[in-house]
Design a protein around this motif. Structure first.
Motif, short mmCIF file in Angstrom:
data_model
loop_
_atom_site.label_atom_id
_atom_site.label_comp_id
_atom_site.label_asym_id
_atom_site.label_seq_id
_atom_site.Cartn_x
_atom_site.Cartn_y
_atom_site.Cartn_z
N GLY A 51 40.67 71.47 36.70
CA GLY A 51 41.92 71.87 36.16
C GLY A 51 41.82 73.21 35.32
O GLY A 51 40.95 73.74 34.81
N ASP A 52 43.18 73.43 34.78
CA ASP A 52 42.92 74.54 33.95
C ASP A 52 42.50 74.66 32.37
O ASP A 52 42.30 75.54 32.12
N PHE A 53 42.01 73.26 32.00
CA PHE A 53 41.39 73.31 31.15
C PHE A 53 39.95 73.87 31.05
O PHE A 53 39.03 73.86 29.75
N ILE A 54 39.44 74.49 32.02
CA ILE A 54 38.04 74.22 32.41
C ILE A 54 38.27 75.95 31.76
O ILE A 54 37.11 76.61 30.69
N ASN A 55 39.02 77.08 32.26
CA ASN A 55 39.73 78.23 31.89
C ASN A 55 41.02 78.84 31.84
O ASN A 55 41.94 79.03 33.32
N CYS A 56 41.53 78.64 31.02
CA CYS A 56 42.81 79.61 30.78
C CYS A 56 43.24 79.21 29.13
O CYS A 56 42.29 79.68 28.10
N LYS A 57 44.21 80.13 29.07
CA LYS A 57 44.31 80.27 27.81
C LYS A 57 45.23 79.45 27.14
O LYS A 57 46.09 78.70 28.01
N TYR A 58 45.09 78.50 25.48
CA TYR A 58 45.89 77.87 25.21
C TYR A 58 46.73 77.73 24.13
O TYR A 58 46.51 78.62 23.45
N ASP A 59 47.79 76.44 23.84
CA ASP A 59 47.94 76.32 22.44
C ASP A 59 46.97 75.64 21.23
O ASP A 59 46.51 74.51 21.74
N LYS A 60 47.08 76.58 20.24
CA LYS A 60 46.29 75.45 19.33
C LYS A 60 47.01 73.87 18.04
O LYS A 60 48.06 74.50 18.75
N ASN A 116 45.65 58.40 46.92
CA ASN A 116 45.17 59.43 47.82
C ASN A 116 44.83 60.76 46.51
O ASN A 116 45.38 61.26 45.66
N LEU A 117 43.59 61.15 46.60
CA LEU A 117 43.56 62.77 45.66
C LEU A 117 44.52 63.69 46.21
O LEU A 117 45.31 65.00 44.97
N GLU A 118 44.89 64.27 47.36
CA GLU A 118 46.14 64.87 47.34
C GLU A 118 47.55 65.05 46.08
O GLU A 118 47.96 65.22 45.97
N ARG A 119 47.76 63.64 46.60
CA ARG A 119 48.77 62.81 45.68
C ARG A 119 48.46 63.11 43.90
O ARG A 119 49.70 63.32 43.14
N LEU A 120 46.63 62.49 43.39
CA LEU A 120 46.80 62.44 42.05
C LEU A 120 46.48 63.55 42.14
O LEU A 120 47.35 64.17 40.39
N ALA A 121 45.91 64.98 42.51
CA ALA A 121 46.27 66.24 42.15
C ALA A 121 47.30 66.97 41.83
O ALA A 121 47.30 67.81 40.77
N SER A 122 48.28 66.22 42.55
CA SER A 122 49.64 67.45 42.46
C SER A 122 50.24 66.82 41.59
O SER A 122 50.91 67.50 40.80
N VAL A 123 49.78 66.07 40.11
CA VAL A 123 50.06 65.76 38.97
C VAL A 123 49.72 66.57 37.38
O VAL A 123 50.81 67.00 36.62
N GLY A 124 48.83 67.61 38.69
CA GLY A 124 48.08 68.88 37.90
C GLY A 124 47.58 68.52 36.22
O GLY A 124 47.31 69.35 35.34
N ALA A 125 47.39 67.73 35.83
CA ALA A 125 46.11 66.38 35.16
C ALA A 125 45.08 67.03 35.12
O ALA A 125 44.67 67.97 36.25
N SER A 126 44.23 67.42 34.35
CA SER A 126 42.76 67.76 34.16
C SER A 126 42.64 66.13 34.82
O SER A 126 42.99 65.05 34.88
#
Length: 258
Positions: free
Chosen positions: A227-236, A151-161
């Protein structure tokens, strides 16, 4: 040695994104069965004169297999041309199972998937250090269900891209489920016909993407990236960090003896 059937990934749209191996095989095929609803007809320009071409958009599984069986029996070289990469939502397993029953040999030639083409279209990387090292490829349930555990809700809860196929026509439902799963307002992008000449890219958040997509009249042939990868600060990445040692390079501080 028996002649093979080749399942080839044609790539996401642009005809030049088929692999060299895929195009070389396509050029020598006697019969091509292509997914005409999604595969660019530009690929057919590379076929040799006299090739037999079938559009599988209007064919059933049995009809596809009947064509393969007929021409394989005549010793012809057959290409089954699928969109993107044939191993992702390509419905090739059922075809291969039927060919196994018939004793017909086959080979799968991978292709560029629309989910990677979509990320490239917006110049993003799915796997950013400290943000996400996992990509979930999925779709929302429609006329075809998905297993309850996916279920999409369950998959989204992982927080992955995430990359969602075959779902943009239900964008309201998608966003509703994503909001419940992520539990916050995350970046989201919708890319229609990535790498085609009429490509469209819409970037927003869960709060405004529905309005933006409807304004652009995007209703099909689109990838939804989340996901946050679209617009975020990240470690190199440590891969190119001057103070990180790996098997091909010593860290600067090791080289200097510090």
């Amino acid at each position: 040695m028996t002649n093979k059937v080749y399942f080839i990934g044609a790539g996401p749209g642009n005809a030049d994104l088929i692999t060299v191996k895929g195009r070389d095989i396509l050029k020598t095929a006697d019969v091509v069965i292509y997914a005409g609803s999604l595969v660019s007809k530009d690929h057919l320009e590379y076929c040799r004169v006299g090739v037999k071409i079938y559009n599988s958009a209007s064919m059933t599984l049995n009809e596809v297999i009947d064509v393969i069986k007929k021409y394989h029996g005549e010793g012809k070289k057959i290409v089954r041309l699928h969109t993107g990469d044939p191993t992702i939502y390509g419905a090739i397993r059922e075809q291969m199972d039927e060919l196994d029953k018939l004793g017909i040999d086959y080979e799968v030639v991978p292709g560029v998937s629309s989910f990677t083409a979509a990320a490239a279209a917006i110049n993003r990387e799915f796997t950013l250090p400290s943000i996400s090292q996992t990509i979930i490829l999925t779709r929302v349930e429609g006329r075809t269900p998905v297993p309850e555990k996916e279920n999409l809700e369950r998959l989204a809860s992982v927080g992955a891209s995430m990359a969602l196929f075959l779902s943009v026509s239900m964008i309201d439902k998608v966003v509703e489920k994503l909001k419940k799963g992520y539990g916050r307002n995350v970046p989201i992008a919708v890319i229609q016909k990535a790498t085609w000449e009429d490509e469209k890219c819409v970037i927003g958040t869960l709060d405004d993407i529905v309005e933006k997509v409807k304004k652009e009249n995007i209703t099909k042939t689109a990838q939804i990236l989340v996901g946050d990868f679209i617009n975020c600060k990240y470690d190199k990445s440590l891969l190119y960090d001057e103070n990180f040692t790996h098997m091909f390079r010593k860290a600067k501080n090791e080289n200097s003896g510090n």
